[in-house]
Design a protein around this motif. Structure first.
Motif: not given
Length: 115
Positions: A42, A78-79
């Protein structure tokens, strides 16, 4: 007279057992505290738009006029499109959020134009 005594006893007991709402505006971190490790896949995707955890630290340091080492990340959620962060800035706990590649305090509304 009985009612007055009962009311006084009730008020005293409620007052004695009520919770205090004093807030501790201090980050008491243990000496061996380690910041959470970001997810590498990510973070590599977020690096392209400039929204990594290092970028968050830089943003907070500029906003509060301090060094990056004074910013400690406590929690990360988080994304790809958004994220929530709990941080400790110069001993004071704060929350930040990310929408896309923009970091802001968690209580800020970016669509509020009435300011």
């Amino acid at each position: 007279m009985k009612k007055i005594v009962i009311i006084i006893i009730l008020l005293i007991s409620v007052r004695a057992y009520s919770q205090t709402t004093t807030t501790n505006n201090k980050c008491d971190l243990p000496k061996d505290f380690k910041e959470p490790k970001p997810e590498k896949k990510l973070q590599s995707m977020l690096k392209m738009v400039g929204a990594t955890l290092d970028d968050l630290k830089k943003h907070i340091a500029v906003e509060h006029d301090c060094d990056e080492k004074d910013v400690v990340i406590l929690r990360v959620s988080e994304q790809m499109g958004n994220g929530m962060y709990s941080v400790c800035v110069m001993g004071k706990p704060m929350k930040y959020k990310r929408m896309g590649s923009v970091f802001m305090k968690a209580d800020e509304n970016p669509f509020d134009v009435a300011k």
